[in-house]
Design an enzyme around this catalytic site. Structure first.
Site, PDB file in Angstrom:
ATOM      1  N   ILE A 196       1.963  -5.255 -11.920  1.00 37.69           N
ATOM      2  CA  ILE A 196       2.363  -3.997 -12.541  1.00 37.69           C
ATOM      3  C   ILE A 196       3.873  -3.795 -12.501  1.00 37.69           C
ATOM      4  CG2 ILE A 196       2.108  -1.485 -12.435  1.00 37.69           C
ATOM      5  CD1 ILE A 196      -0.728  -1.998 -11.357  1.00 37.69           C
ATOM      6  N   GLU A 197       4.530  -4.208 -11.418  1.00 36.92           N
ATOM      7  CA  GLU A 197       5.979  -4.010 -11.327  1.00 36.92           C
ATOM      8  C   GLU A 197       6.729  -4.710 -12.466  1.00 36.92           C
ATOM      9  OE1 GLU A 197       6.583  -5.257  -7.320  1.00 36.92           O
ATOM     10  OE2 GLU A 197       6.616  -3.212  -6.543  1.00 36.92           O
ATOM     11  N   ASN A 219       0.521  -8.318  -7.291  1.00 35.18           N
ATOM     12  CA  ASN A 219       0.733  -7.234  -8.238  1.00 35.18           C
ATOM     13  C   ASN A 219       1.460  -7.666  -9.517  1.00 35.18           C
ATOM     14  OD1 ASN A 219       1.300  -4.699  -9.374  1.00 35.18           O
ATOM     15  ND2 ASN A 219       2.994  -4.316  -7.966  1.00 35.18           N
ATOM     16  N   PRO A 256       9.919 -15.036  -1.910  1.00 34.76           N
ATOM     17  CA  PRO A 256       8.739 -15.274  -1.069  1.00 34.76           C
ATOM     18  C   PRO A 256       8.032 -13.966  -0.708  1.00 34.76           C
ATOM     19  CG  PRO A 256      10.642 -16.500  -0.257  1.00 34.76           C
ATOM     20  CD  PRO A 256      11.152 -15.522  -1.272  1.00 34.76           C
ATOM     21  N   GLU A 275       0.824  -1.205   0.000  1.00 44.89           N
ATOM     22  CA  GLU A 275       0.000   0.000   0.000  1.00 44.89           C
ATOM     23  C   GLU A 275       0.861   1.260   0.000  1.00 44.89           C
ATOM     24  OE1 GLU A 275      -2.329  -3.403   1.489  1.00 44.89           O
ATOM     25  OE2 GLU A 275      -0.370  -2.581   2.028  1.00 44.89           O
ATOM     26  N   GLY A 328      11.724  -4.972  -0.232  1.00 44.37           N
ATOM     27  CA  GLY A 328      11.931  -3.685  -0.869  1.00 44.37           C
ATOM     28  C   GLY A 328      12.900  -3.684  -2.033  1.00 44.37           C
ATOM     29  N   GLU A 329      13.252  -4.872  -2.558  1.00 44.16           N
ATOM     30  CA  GLU A 329      14.210  -4.946  -3.660  1.00 44.16           C
ATOM     31  C   GLU A 329      13.633  -5.665  -4.884  1.00 44.16           C
ATOM     32  OE1 GLU A 329      18.342  -4.860  -1.032  1.00 44.16           O
ATOM     33  OE2 GLU A 329      17.626  -6.789  -1.790  1.00 44.16           O
TER      34      GLU A 329
END
Length: 428
Positions: free
Chosen positions: A349-350, A347, A273, A70, A322-323
């Site tokens: 989109i990344e 997701n 994971p 989020e 975060g990577e």
């Protein structure tokens, strides 16, 4: 005529809900203490969870981003709000979300323009303290977080609270129909939703002031340092092999993916994971399967550089948070986790942001938008079985960068649409 809000049934439900929170308080504190053994941030700043703060920051825009995903959705919108001269308060329930806010907005936090806090626990007194301390212009709740005490407290205080980048998955909508959770949506001042289908679902619950604004993740920033690190290591790790990144793999899918890895010896895999508490378990499963792998934490430093000779491996286990853009930068295409369990996929989109074709399993109800559109555009492959997945991995369909770019461009612009909708809904 609009039904009275809250109804008698909801008021009685809220009394029971409040009692449950009070009865559960010892268990909640024990949970935070135990989680704090592995992640000290769970124990930090505990007073904030009860609405106790130091200096206040009045008149800011309040963005509630419960966790990491989020917060990433919110980042481009927060940047745009800051560009307009706003001050922003972010609230979070998990350390991952709070850490992302602190990492992303460190200069703005130092300058007093952003403040990252724990969201108050669901107690009326905690929200009264929060709203009195900060007097936010309005609140934006990312995705579909429904916190009854938050909603009722904001309504009682006259603080406009909006759902933002909101979606109402079909299964959740059907389950909630006619229930208290659906009624709570009428307590919001409005919603900025991802698609027309989502607008229709929220409208059916009686939520007012709805605007179709698209998906903010299409506008999220891409960390170039992660892409540079991936470019440096891509050939070293892949050794001429095609590569696939498995993103956000959840419990219940590991056996399927490990079988696929063993059946595709000419492919290099990056296995990420969904949650940090699964890192050790997945490492054990890979070792038990006889797969040559290395953990990111063992072979790379904080700047994503090798700490020794490049290992001869078939799988890189992404045991970090975060990577994701680094892990995606290493691959040719991505398999998005969650689609092979009924809780649904995550997701897509990344990968598409980096022009990586996407593969998803059968359960995509959680990401109906934009997955349905991506499948129709030919940039996402929807497989129904483990055998079909293996066939796609071994003989991937031809998907061009131009196809993905067209799709991405067609769906970008959510930040601008959301800003326009906020202006219309609030007059701000």
């Amino acid at each position: 005529m609009q039904a009275r809000f809250p109804s008698l049934k909801l008021r009685l439900g809220l009394i029971a809900y409040s009692l449950l929170w009070w009865v559960s308080l010892p268990a909640i504190l024990i949970y935070l203490w135990r989680r704090g053994r592995r992640d000290p941030d769970y124990r930090a700043h505990l007073a904030e969870r009860f609405g106790i703060y130091g200096a206040a920051t009045k008149g800011a825009v309040w963005v509630h981003a419960v966790s990491l995903g989020e917060m990433r959705s919110a980042t481009p919108l927060i940047r745009a709000l800051l560009d307009r001269g706003e001050t922003v308060i972010t609230t979070h329930f998990t350390p991952a979300g709070r850490r992302e806010a602190i990492r992303e907005f460190a200069p703005e936090i130092a300058a007093g323009r952003v403040r990252a806090l724990w969201v108050p626990f669901e107690y009326g007194f905690a929200y009264r303290r929060f709203l009195r301390a900060f007097a936010p212009k309005y609140g934006l709740v990312m995705e579909i977080e429904i916190w009854p005490r938050m909603i009722i407290s904001c309504r009682a205080n006259g603080t406009p609270l909006f759902m933002c980048n909101a979606q109402y998955p079909q299964k959740s909508y059907e389950k909630d129909a006619g229930g208290l959770r659906a009624e709570l949506l009428r307590g919001f001042a409005g919603g900025f939703v991802k698609s027309e289908d989502q607008r229709a679902r929220f409208a059916a619950t009686g939520m007012p002031n709805l605007h179709v604004t698209g998906e903010l993740r299409f506008d999220q920033p891409i960390p170039q340092a992660h892409l540079s690190a991936a470019a440096t290591l891509r050939d070293v790790l892949r050794r001429g092999r095609p590569a696939i990144t498995l993103t956000s793999v959840v419990a219940g899918e590991d056996a399927l993916y490990i079988d696929m890895i063993r059946a595709c010896p000419g492919v290099f895999f990056i296995y990420v994971p969904r949650a940090p508490e699964r890192f050790d378990a997945v490492a054990t499963m890979l070792a038990d399967a006889g797969i040559k792998f290395a953990r990111r934490s063992d072979m790379l430093d904080a700047d994503l550089r090798l700490t020794g000779p490049a290992p001869d491996i078939d799988v890189l286990l992404g045991d970090s948070m975060g990577e994701m853009y680094f892990y995606l930068g290493l691959c040719d295409r991505a398999i998005v986790g969650g689609g092979f369990v009924t809780k649904g996929a995550h997701n897509i989109i990344e990968p598409l942001a980096l022009k990586k074709p996407v593969i998803v399993g059968p359960h995509i109800w959680t990401i109906a938008y934009p997955a349905v559109e991506a499948i129709a555009a030919g940039v996402c492959t929807h497989v129904q079985t483990a055998d079909a997945l293996q066939q796609v991995v071994q003989r991937p369909p031809a998907i061009t960068d131009a196809q993905i770019s067209r799709f991405y461009t067609d769906h970008a612009g959510g930040v601008a649409r959301t800003l326009a909708a906020i202006e219309k809904a609030t007059g701000a």
